[in-house]
Structures are given as C-alpha cells and as structure tokens.
Design a protein around this motif. Sequence first.
Motif, PDB file in Angstrom:
ATOM      1  N   PHE A  49      -8.799  -2.667   3.883  1.00 33.55           N
ATOM      2  CA  PHE A  49      -7.405  -3.113   3.927  1.00 33.55           C
ATOM      3  C   PHE A  49      -6.483  -1.929   3.609  1.00 33.55           C
ATOM      4  O   PHE A  49      -6.783  -1.114   2.738  1.00 33.55           O
ATOM      5  N   PRO A  50      -5.355  -1.780   4.316  1.00 33.84           N
ATOM      6  CA  PRO A  50      -4.454  -0.640   4.081  1.00 33.84           C
ATOM      7  C   PRO A  50      -3.635  -0.818   2.800  1.00 33.84           C
ATOM      8  O   PRO A  50      -2.500  -1.303   2.815  1.00 33.84           O
ATOM      9  N   ASP A  51      -4.189  -0.437   1.683  1.00 31.77           N
ATOM     10  CA  ASP A  51      -3.548  -0.590   0.385  1.00 31.77           C
ATOM     11  C   ASP A  51      -4.065   0.529  -0.514  1.00 31.77           C
ATOM     12  O   ASP A  51      -5.273   0.797  -0.541  1.00 31.77           O
ATOM     13  N   PHE A  52      -3.173   1.177  -1.272  1.00 33.27           N
ATOM     14  CA  PHE A  52      -3.631   2.301  -2.089  1.00 33.27           C
ATOM     15  C   PHE A  52      -4.573   1.862  -3.202  1.00 33.27           C
ATOM     16  O   PHE A  52      -5.300   2.676  -3.761  1.00 33.27           O
ATOM     17  N   ARG A  53      -4.601   0.562  -3.519  1.00 29.44           N
ATOM     18  CA  ARG A  53      -5.511   0.065  -4.554  1.00 29.44           C
ATOM     19  C   ARG A  53      -6.847  -0.426  -3.987  1.00 29.44           C
ATOM     20  O   ARG A  53      -7.667  -0.961  -4.728  1.00 29.44           O
ATOM     21  N   ILE A  54      -7.078  -0.267  -2.688  1.00 26.26           N
ATOM     22  CA  ILE A  54      -8.220  -0.942  -2.071  1.00 26.26           C
ATOM     23  C   ILE A  54      -9.552  -0.477  -2.650  1.00 26.26           C
ATOM     24  O   ILE A  54     -10.466  -1.278  -2.868  1.00 26.26           O
ATOM     25  N   ARG A 114      -9.912  -2.106  -6.132  1.00 30.00           N
ATOM     26  CA  ARG A 114     -10.246  -3.537  -6.052  1.00 30.00           C
ATOM     27  C   ARG A 114     -11.668  -3.751  -5.565  1.00 30.00           C
ATOM     28  O   ARG A 114     -12.383  -4.612  -6.070  1.00 30.00           O
ATOM     29  N   TYR A 139       1.200   7.891  -6.717  1.00 30.20           N
ATOM     30  CA  TYR A 139       1.083   6.439  -6.899  1.00 30.20           C
ATOM     31  C   TYR A 139       0.913   6.125  -8.390  1.00 30.20           C
ATOM     32  O   TYR A 139       0.570   7.017  -9.178  1.00 30.20           O
ATOM     33  N   LYS A 145       8.784  -3.343  -4.934  1.00 32.21           N
ATOM     34  CA  LYS A 145       8.804  -3.889  -3.566  1.00 32.21           C
ATOM     35  C   LYS A 145       9.968  -4.868  -3.456  1.00 32.21           C
ATOM     36  O   LYS A 145      10.116  -5.755  -4.307  1.00 32.21           O
ATOM     37  N   GLY A 195       2.910  -7.041   5.829  1.00 26.60           N
ATOM     38  CA  GLY A 195       1.557  -7.167   6.391  1.00 26.60           C
ATOM     39  C   GLY A 195       1.419  -8.416   7.229  1.00 26.60           C
ATOM     40  O   GLY A 195       0.792  -8.402   8.291  1.00 26.60           O
ATOM     41  N   TRP A 217       9.983  -0.366   0.092  1.00 30.84           N
ATOM     42  CA  TRP A 217       9.166   0.080  -1.041  1.00 30.84           C
ATOM     43  C   TRP A 217       9.837   1.271  -1.721  1.00 30.84           C
ATOM     44  O   TRP A 217      10.360   2.162  -1.051  1.00 30.84           O
TER      45      TRP A 217
END
Length: 824
Positions: free
Chosen positions: A659-664, A667, A724, A732, A769, A782
Amino acid sequence: MSPHSTNTSFRYAEIILPLNLPQTLTYGIPIELQGELVIGMRVEVSLGKNKVFSGIVERLHNDAPDAYQIKPIRNIIDQAPIVNEMQLKFWRWIGHYYVASPGEVMQGALPAHLKLMSETRLEWAGGNNHENINWSDDTYLAVEALVIKKELTISELREIVSSAHLPRVINELIEHEVVFVNEGLEESYLPRKEKIVMLAVEYKGDAAMKLLFDKLQRAPKQLDLLMVYIELSMKYGYVRQSELIERSKSNSAQLKTLVDKSYFTIEQRDIDRLNYIPGQKAPKLELTVAQETAFTTLQASLEKKDVCLLQGVTGSGKTLLYIQKIKECIASGKQAIFLLPEIALTTQLVTRLHAYFGEEMGVYHSRFSNNERVEIWEKVRRGTYKIVLGTRSALWLPYNNLGIIIVDEEHDASYKQNDPAPRFHARDAAIYLATLYDAKIILGSATPSIESLYNVQQKKYGYVQLKERYQSVNMPQIKIVDARSLETVRKQGIKLLTPELQEAMTRALQQNKQIILFQNKRGYAPFQMCTMCGWVPQCKNCSVSLTYHKYTDKLHCHYCGLKTRVLHSCMKCGSSNLQSKSFGTEKIEEEVKQVFPKARVARMDIDSMRGKQRFTQLLDQLLQHKIDVLVGTQMVVKGLDFAKVSLVGILSADSLLGFPDFRINERGFQLMSQVSGRAGRAEGDGEVIIQAYNIQHPVLQWVKEQDFKAFYQSEISYRQQFNYPPFSRLIKIIFKHKDETRAIDAATDMAKALNELEGLIVQGPVPAGIARVRNQYVQEVWIKCPKEASLLDKVKNIMKTQKNMTLARRGFSTVQIIFDIDPV
C-alpha cells in the motif's frame, strides 16, 4: 477568589453546548442561582427561539459580553458537578491540539444520557371541552391519544399522524387551547429497576433455616426455589426474581406461594447494570527472574521519567508487571487506567483482572449501552472503581486521583479516532492526561511504534526490555513460503493453502492443537473482474470495487454499506466470464473446511463479530477447544492469548506490504510479528508460515529473524531522509463535496493560504486514496510541519481562518472540511 467557589459575585457563566460551535457561549446567572452554580455542573439553557439544551459550566466570571445580549440560565440540572476541573483542562487541550470545537469534545466525552436535549411535549389541558369540537381526522387521533395519556412528545405524535400533517395538527390543538406546550429537558438516564427476592428476617439463621427446610420437604418445587435462592444469594449477595424463577425452572405462582406464607419478601430496587460474575481467586503474583529484573528496572525508570516504554516479546508476561504496578497504585489510594486498542482484548482480560481487583475494577467501551456508561461514569466519579479497563473512550471518565495509565499495544493504529471529531490519539492524549494528575505512564508493546522508540533515543522516555517469553518458553519458528507453490495444488481445487501450510496444519490437528489463519481482508472475494474486457463491478456511490460476501450472497461496499445482487455477466461487454480475484476470510474458511472436513472452523472479523456478546462467546469456544481453526482479520493479532495455538498461517504477506503509505513497512512488520506471537505461547512449540510471492522483501526477513533492531534502524533512517514523523508533524486536511470542482477549489485555496507560511511543506490538493465516498468527492491537502510549537499554532490558525472564509463563500457552505492532526 477561585471561580470554583459558590460566590454570588459571579454574574456570568461560559457554557459548553453539545454543538459544533467555535467557542463557549456566555449566559447570565439569575440572582437566585448565583450562590448555587459550580463549574462542571450541567445547566439548562435556551438557544435560538425554541431550542433548549443542557450545557456544561466551563467558567464563571463577571465580564459582560459586548457583541450580543445574553440570555439567562434557565435551571441547574445537577446537585454536584458531573465533570471535574481536570477533565475540563483535558477537554481544552484536546480541542486546542486536535482543532476541535468545545462542543465536539463534549459530544465525544460525555455518555449520551448525560447530554440532555429538548423534546417538545404537548400536555393535555382540554378537560371534556374537546367533545364538541369538529376536529380534522388527524387531529382527532391526536386528541384521543392525549385524553388517554395526558402528555405526548413530538416524536410520539409523529407516530400517530403523518409528518406532512404534523404542523397543522399542532396548530389546531393550540388554537383550541386544549394543550400546553412544554419545552423542558428530559433526563434520558433511568436507573434499572428489578424485583429482588429476600428471605424473611425470621429465617436468617442456621436453626431457622433448618426449620424452613423441614417445612418444605413435602413441596419439592418450593424446596428447589429455596435451594437456588441460597446458591444465588451466596454468589451475588442478592437475588433477582427473574433469575430465581429461570434457574429453579419454576414459575411466578410458585414463588408467590412462598411470599404469601411469609417465607420470602419481594422488593423493587434500583440495581447495578454492571455486575461481573466472580471469577476464580487470583493466583499469587509470582514473577520470573526475567520479569523481576524488568520490574526493578521499570521502578527505577519511573522514578526518573514520567513515561516508560516496556518492550517485551510476545508472550513475555507484560500483563503481570502491569498488575503489580496497578496494585501499588491502588494501595497508595489512587486510580488506574488500563488502555487496550480493541474491545476484543478487554473481553479476554476482564476475567483475569477481575480475579485480582474484584469490584474495584470497571470496564468501559463503546459496546456498553448508554445507561451502562452512565453507571460506570458515576462509579468512577464516586471513586468506587479504582481501575478502569477500556478502549480510548476510557480517558474521558471523571477520575479523581489518577496514579498510573497503562497503554498496552501502544503501537496500535486503533488508538487513533478517525470519525467523528475530536480525532485524537489515545496514547498521546493519555500522556497529557497523566501530566495533569502527576501520574505515571507505561507504554507496552512487543513491536513499539517508531515514534515511541525515537523518544526513548532522545531520552524523553524510560526504557525496559523483556527479551524472553514467560517461563523461558521458546519463540515460534518462522518460515517464509513462496506462494508460487500453490500452482502444484490448483488442480485439486486448492487456491489459498500452500502444500507447506497444509502439512503444518495436518500436524497441528493430529496433535490436537489449534490454528490461526490470518488475512487482512474480509468477505469472500474483494473484487470480481471480467476476463474479456477487464471490467470490475464498482459501487455506484464510491470509487471502490464491490466485495462479494457469500453469507449474504450479495456484493457489498465496505465504505457506504451498499448491497447489490451478484452479477453473472459483464455490464460492459456482456461476457459471462466473471472471475473472483483475491480472497477474504470467508473464502479461506470455505477452503479450510474443504481440505479439512473434520476440523471445527470459525471466523473472527467485523461481519462475524456483530452483537454485544459475540466476542465473549467466540473466545469461550476457543478456550474450551471447541474450535480447531480460527480464520480472522487483524482482530486475531491483538494480544489474544490461547495456550493451545501452535500454528499461525499468514496467507498473503504481499497485501500487507504493497500500500502507498510511508508507514506500510512499520505496519506490515508489526502485524506479522504480532500474529506470529499467537503461536506456541504455552509450550514453546510454535510454528509460523508466511506465504508471499516477493519472498526477498526486507520486512519478511526481519520478521523471520525477529530482528526488531535492524527493522528500526532501517525505518528511522528512511524517515529522517524524507522528513517523515518523528522528524516532523503531519497534518491532513480533507475536503468533501458532491461537486468535485467545489472540493478541489476549497482545497486549492487552503493550500495557497498555507504556502504563504515559511517552513512548511504543503502537498496537494490531491484526490484521496478513495476519491469518492457516499457520493461525495474527497480531496486532501497534506502538511509536513517542523516540530516547533509556535509554528504549529500558526498553521492551525491559518487552517481555521481559511475554513471560515471558504464556508462563507457563496455555494461553499456545504463543503465539509476536516482537520486530522497526526494521522496514522
């Protein structure tokens, strides 16, 4: 003089109303109430022409407002404050930091039954005069109901006459002067009343009891009633009539006979909705050598720091350390909070903690009814509960003397509230709440958040490690399996379970062990696709594909709740070649039953867990080994502890890392590590099989080696490189409107206003998204903001000012603008 004193010199009060107003409202205090009003009380006030609300007194003062003419407070609702000073400070901080109005915070904090709203009531005043009036048909029905009931609310009247005719009916009643209109407030909370059975006083004694037994020897049904009464009385301290009749398999007539003979008496009482069945006596709290060492370090750390991060591997027994600290806290006369991210976790822990803390422990979460929440609120306020176990909403309760807050599984994203406002993070809010009481905080996790570990590095938090499982039980063996091996079993109709996973499941079932299979998608098939033209059935209200659910045999939208019939042909090209793509928990459950027909299979996801008692029932079945294989979403990840689970299967690791997320990566690592930790917790024979196509992904290797240090070093370097969190703050801003152009224009204006402030990185507007939800287009802006408090306040002020300007523009008043501080 303190504003908390009951001083008649205070002539004005700032009132928080449960409405999205930008500030408190000033009301005048009538002379007769000036000596009685105290901060934290609820008062009855009017707003507009006809609306009456209950509000909370936030401040008392003598500063008359210049901008508007004040209205007087109508009435004081409470005899004592229901909200204390610390809560109001906490509310103010939440509102300021998370950019929420006082009313939004009040709405989130108070149980529904403590927020009184006006409900217009029509009171009958017509006597017999109505008989000679020629009423219209609808009004005649209303009159008949009023003559019988003497009073009707508008809601009740709407059930008698149609909404279209309601204004005319009310006007007709008023014109003929047969009703009074009452706009008073109604208290929603009502104490629960039940009939309680009591043994007559003359039979309370061994000798008298023996005499009563002798008298009932020839009446076996009545004797059964007496025996069950004694059992329930010893267990609970009192006996409900309904439970006595049910348990003794008798009826009310048989009980009445005993009452008529003066053996029993029956009394109507207000009773507690929150009785917990006494569990087994708590075992003596004995710590292992590793736990003793960790506890000593924890004690020393909390003497130097207010916040301490406890990182213990899964199954290390962190809960025993929490219990020891809570016992110390209660012994010193203070209260404790034990926070958990999910309701499912509270269900399993209640019995365990109740054995240690008994009636001094309360439980608080969203599955309780409104009446139950009011009772818990009152028990915390009165100090009856010394410890509260709950989800993020437990932070709102009226603690008097808080000593410690435990935040277990502190890394969990469920601690962040997304909707409605205030969109607060419970972990961060708990840290601020603890400062108000000079209390201590323990953050616990096997896989701490990057932010918390960074704070340890910066010497803001103390740090304690538990590196081994309880009683030195071995950590599970983790194996990464190439999902391409599924090709070898597809001819047998098996599409989800690799041969390696099937073999491991067979071994576990032969050894009478339990299995957990994890897939973070619910439903049967996340989407269908036409193999001829590539068309995918989409929700008509949202920009998402529809998910097939086999238990309803319908296509579902997981965003707006739309359900529609299953399609058998393509709506674009007419082809009948529609194939299900990907898979959810329902499909896994079906395949497990196909491959292991004798296995007892259950599912744990949001669809199967509906209902207040469903969690408890499923957990009981697992503990009693009535389930062999549990298939679930991330609900199965979070701290559940089952001794018989020896195998965990993660069926699609790729879906957790794409998934395109800096926390992926964070997680994915946390989810896989946590679900792996469910295996072999008691006997150390745990095995974990992770199926993936990209088996060289670095996160998979870190999970396999259980190398948290290498994962953290890689992740913190990446975060610093791209600025980040924890090296910046993220904000957001979401814009929603049925007209896409309006949403884009509003977002563009906000981005321009923010770009005028130096030091910010503003990205957007961009489509979310999911670009359309419930027929509303969603745009996002953002902001990356340096961690400087003064700059953050400037950003928030620009956000609020620009929001007001946008909503004031013609045609933009219906644009929804949502602020999300520190999104996760």
